[in-house]
Each structure stands twice: as structure tokens, then as C-alpha cells.
Write an enzyme that holds these catalytic residues in place. Sequence first.
Site, PDB file in Angstrom:
ATOM      1  N   LYS A 196     -15.675   5.056 -76.722  1.00  0.00           N
ATOM      2  CA  LYS A 196     -14.869   4.402 -75.686  1.00  0.00           C
ATOM      3  C   LYS A 196     -13.414   4.235 -76.130  1.00  0.00           C
ATOM      4  CE  LYS A 196     -16.423   0.370 -74.849  1.00  0.00           C
ATOM      5  NZ  LYS A 196     -15.571  -0.375 -75.790  1.00  0.00           N
ATOM      6  N   THR A 249     -11.906   5.931 -78.487  1.00  0.00           N
ATOM      7  CA  THR A 249     -11.366   7.286 -78.632  1.00  0.00           C
ATOM      8  C   THR A 249     -10.885   7.825 -77.289  1.00  0.00           C
ATOM      9  OG1 THR A 249     -12.857   7.708 -80.496  1.00  0.00           O
ATOM     10  CG2 THR A 249     -11.912   9.634 -79.399  1.00  0.00           C
ATOM     11  N   ARG A 274      -7.928  -4.023 -78.260  1.00  0.00           N
ATOM     12  CA  ARG A 274      -8.212  -5.163 -79.134  1.00  0.00           C
ATOM     13  C   ARG A 274      -7.980  -4.793 -80.600  1.00  0.00           C
ATOM     14  NH1 ARG A 274     -14.230  -6.063 -78.089  1.00  0.00           N
ATOM     15  NH2 ARG A 274     -14.056  -3.805 -77.924  1.00  0.00           N
ATOM     16  N   LYS A 301     -20.563  -0.668 -88.171  1.00  0.00           N
ATOM     17  CA  LYS A 301     -19.849   0.097 -87.156  1.00  0.00           C
ATOM     18  C   LYS A 301     -18.695   0.921 -87.743  1.00  0.00           C
ATOM     19  CE  LYS A 301     -17.509  -0.598 -82.687  1.00  0.00           C
ATOM     20  NZ  LYS A 301     -16.133  -0.225 -83.046  1.00  0.00           N
ATOM     21  N   ALA A 352     -17.623  -8.444 -77.187  1.00  0.00           N
ATOM     22  CA  ALA A 352     -18.111  -8.551 -75.808  1.00  0.00           C
ATOM     23  C   ALA A 352     -19.570  -8.977 -75.726  1.00  0.00           C
ATOM     24  CB  ALA A 352     -17.936  -7.219 -75.087  1.00  0.00           C
ATOM     25  N   PHE A 381     -18.141  -2.868 -75.706  1.00  0.00           N
ATOM     26  CA  PHE A 381     -19.530  -2.457 -75.491  1.00  0.00           C
ATOM     27  C   PHE A 381     -19.733  -1.886 -74.088  1.00  0.00           C
ATOM     28  CE2 PHE A 381     -20.361  -5.663 -78.985  1.00  0.00           C
ATOM     29  CZ  PHE A 381     -20.583  -4.701 -79.949  1.00  0.00           C
ATOM     30  N   PHE A 422     -19.390  16.604 -77.270  1.00  0.00           N
ATOM     31  CA  PHE A 422     -19.764  16.974 -78.631  1.00  0.00           C
ATOM     32  C   PHE A 422     -20.032  18.476 -78.647  1.00  0.00           C
ATOM     33  CE2 PHE A 422     -20.313  12.497 -78.744  1.00  0.00           C
ATOM     34  CZ  PHE A 422     -20.279  12.089 -80.076  1.00  0.00           C
ATOM     35  N   TRP A 453     -11.406  13.834 -78.932  1.00  0.00           N
ATOM     36  CA  TRP A 453     -11.683  13.712 -80.373  1.00  0.00           C
ATOM     37  C   TRP A 453     -11.209  14.983 -81.082  1.00  0.00           C
ATOM     38  CZ3 TRP A 453     -13.847  16.014 -84.522  1.00  0.00           C
ATOM     39  CH2 TRP A 453     -14.096  15.215 -85.651  1.00  0.00           C
TER      40      TRP A 453
END
Length: 556
Positions: free
Chosen positions: A71, A73, A94, A105, A273, A301, A381, A409
Site C-alpha cells: 500500500k 509502495t 505516516r 514488518k 490502524a 492496514f 509481482f 516497485w
Amino acid sequence: MKTDIEIAQEAVLENIVDVAESVGVQADDLELYGKYKAKLSDQYIESIQNNPEGKLILVTAINPTPAGEGKTTVSVGLGQAFGRLGKKAVIALREPSLGPCFGIKGGAAGGGYAQVVPMEDLNLHFTGDFHAITSANNLLAALLDNHIQQGNELGIDPRQIVWKRCLDMNDRVLRNVVVGLGNKMDGMVREDHFVITVASEIMAILCLASDIRDLKERLGRIIVAYTFQGEPVTASDLQAVGAMAALLKDAMKPNLIQTLEHTPALIHGGPFANIAHGCNSVRATKTALKMADYVITEAGFGADLGAEKFFDIKCRMAGLKPDAVVLVATVRALKYNGGVKKENLVEENLEALQAGIVNLEKHIENLHKYGVPIVVTLNSFATDTEAEIRFVQQFCEDKSCEFAVSEVWEKGGEGGIALADKVLDTLAHKESRFKLLYEDSLSLKQKIETVASEIYGAGGVSYSPAAQKQLRKLEDLGFGSMPVCMAKTQYSLSDNPALLGRPVGFEMNVREVYVSAGAGFVVALTGSVTTMPGLPKAPAAYQIDVNEEGTITGLF
């Protein structure tokens, strides 16, 4: 394949003064933290209040899985794509917590060629905002215990202290502790608790306050304890507000950094969140809207947590009206929701994709309830097959959603142009008719049950005896008109992390309810969610190091 930190360290950064100038911010408007970080001055923020506002784009996602969604990214890559299209855009995100960085994470600066930099600074101490929040929180705790030690003039009941200390680290042994051991001069012996800094009410207050005056008013309303008669005791009663505000003075100013392609990024605040409201600061978002034609922000999230709170708490309080939503999914995460194990996600599996796409379906339905146009993006991907991509695209188009594949990405802004075009077309041709999910006038129970049924898909809500009592007390104290902040596992639409896909008809369990009077919402803890996470068996900290030249490694 290069790691995120290797890509970030090889990047050539522009001086932050030049980045600021690209959106009309002059050097005198900045408070510099070296060459690549700065805070926007209060004077600058005040000076742009009459500027027209840009378009607000929220980026959210399906429920997170071990396969990853990307998200942040996508948020960064979309901002870079706007830049490549010649659009004046600012990203508003954030700040990362140290807890996940050293836990499970990893970092939270985006990934690949869609990152905000300097990545190491952002993921570690940055400009010290979280330390200021931690200090203000613990100053209040110290003043509270000192008041009791010095005679307890307010008549505070030590059994009804609700203010907790905090630390920006995953440390499960601090969840429940005993303080005051020793002799009489070491304070009153009592049970105490810690939360992670991002779950502190101070964090929520900083992210919802519009200015210093508002900050101080909110700080003053914090309820720290109750008296023997059951009356609330506030931070204002303890004469703590001035000193706390002094600690938070600089933390109130939004931080400016850049993406790998030099798009300006305001990074400010960082509530989780799943246990808080999960959005960057109102001040940063509103400032960004005055600085640029397009503002890309994200909520933490899945949309069931971050987007719901963005709409029902942040937008409600700040008067924000989002113009579009980008909903991020991946083929891998959808197959995981369809029952495929993580090690088998690289294999084409249309049957599992069909089973798991119901999670995306529920998030689309939820977002439609807020009246904001949706663009679904598939964060790509290399293992995604054409058949899988076509299946997701057709599904989204059948749900009246725009669709685009994101390759940010791998390709940075260039890989986000298809998504940016879809967003721009949506903004031009689809009107946002934003509305809240529930009205202030509903009771706290009605609000909890509305979110549980409408957003999560619950068949009902059960309350522990303690939660029932707390709800009655909060209604009696006049907090019934506040919105609710649901604390729930991020891994499922339900309060059970093992229920993947789209569970229906389950019972949501509310075990505890408390008010964050300064932030302006009531928190409902569901299931087994905790406000102080623990470290996994093999924490990410094991892989992080720094060499003799000061180069950090392992911070992915």
C-alpha cells in the site's frame, strides 16, 4: 535483486530546499534537519490558508497477508507518476514506528523504486516526533503518580487509574507491570501498564489537532483516572498541559522529505490502524491540500480498519472530503485468502483466486457505502500470470470499479502511469458524494454494531460484563456522541485472525471500552488485539547492523 535499502542508499537525493521549492515553499519556510529533512514552519502553514485546495486521494488495501500488499509502495509510486505526468502532487504519509521495524514488518518507507528517502532516517529516529510523544505521555504518568504520592488532593482512586505509560518498541513484558516497589518514598505500589507509542492517546491527539491551541485543549481533556466518587480526573486537573505542549511544540510541525524521484512527501504522525485511528496528521493532510493540486494519502492496514477510521474519524473531525480511493490488492494475497499456503503462491491458481477474491469484493462494497469513486490497482509481482490479471480486472470492472496494474516497485513512477491515468480520469468524470457511515446521534453501542455489521460482516456483537459497564458509564459522562475507534486484528474482516476471505455471520466480541477524550473518540477493544505488541521468534532486529562507515544494513 537489490534490496529496498540498497536501492535507497544508491539514490541521489536533492537538497530538501530544492524539493520544497518545486511546490513553492521557500527556504525561509523550512526548519532544516540536515540536507534532506525539514519541518514546515508554523508561519508558512498559516500563510497558505487562503490557497485553493487540491484533490484528496486515499490509498487503502485489502486485509494484509504474509504475501504483502504494498500500500505504501503504491502511494509513493502514484505520487511519482503524477510528477512524471507534470502534475503538482504531494504525498502525505505516516511516520513508521520502531516497533515493527525491529519486529516482524520491517520498514515503512515504500519499496523498490517507489520509496521515500532518506529511508534509514525515516525508519529510525527521524526528527524525534515519536520521542516527543513518548516523553509527553510519560510526563503525564509521572505527574499522576507524583500527585498521589504528595497527598492525593484530588482524591484519585489508585484502582481506577486508566492512563498508561508508553514506549515505541514491541515489548510484551511491559503490558502488565507493578510500579512503586521499594520503600514509602518510591511511590504507591500498584499495577500499571504500557502501550506502544503509536497507540498512545497523545499520538492520536497530535494527529487530530489543528494547531497548538487545539492541541492544548485536547491535552487538557485527557482522562487519566477517576476519583473515589467515580468522577473523571483530567490532565488539566494535574496541571500537566503546558509542559506536555512544550514537549510537543516541534512535533506538531509536518516533516518534509522526498521520494526517489524527488516528489515532495509530508510524513507526520503514525497511529496504528488496528489499535488507533491509523492516519497521518490532519495538519499535514490539510497543509498538503494547500500546497498541491493532488494529494495522495494512505490509511493503515485494510480498508475495514484504516479507511473506515479515515472516513468516520479523521474526515468527520477535520471536515475532509476525499475525491477518490485507490484500493490495493495483489494476486498473491487474494490466493492466500483463497487458502493457498505462502510457499505455493507463485503458482497459477485461478480456483484459489476465485475463492479469495471475495475479500476484495467486501472491501469494494464497503468503500461504495461512503460514496467515493474507487480505482482498484493490482500491485504486480513477476509471478502473476496473464490469466490471473485478466480475472481480477474483469471482476473489478463487473463491480463498476476502474482497474489498473501497478508496476511501481520495479519501475518507479513510470510503472504507476497507468494507475495515475485512471485516477485522473476518475477525478475528471466521477463525482465524489462522500458520506459518513453513521451519525453522531447514535448510541455508542449502535455505532459499534453499525461498523461490525456494515463493514466487517458480523452477525452480531457480544460485550463482556466489563465492556457493558464501561459503555453505560461513558454514555452517562456525556461521551456518547463521539465516533468509535474499533481495535481489531488486521488479518481478518472478523476479530479472529484465522478467518480469511469473507467471513459472514460471525459474532464480534468487545471485551473493553474506554474513552480517548482528548482525541475525541471511544475505543472498543475486540477479540485478542493488544495495544502493546510483542516480538516474533526471529525479530527483524537480528538482521540489522551498521558498519564502520556508518552504513546501515538489514533494514528492509
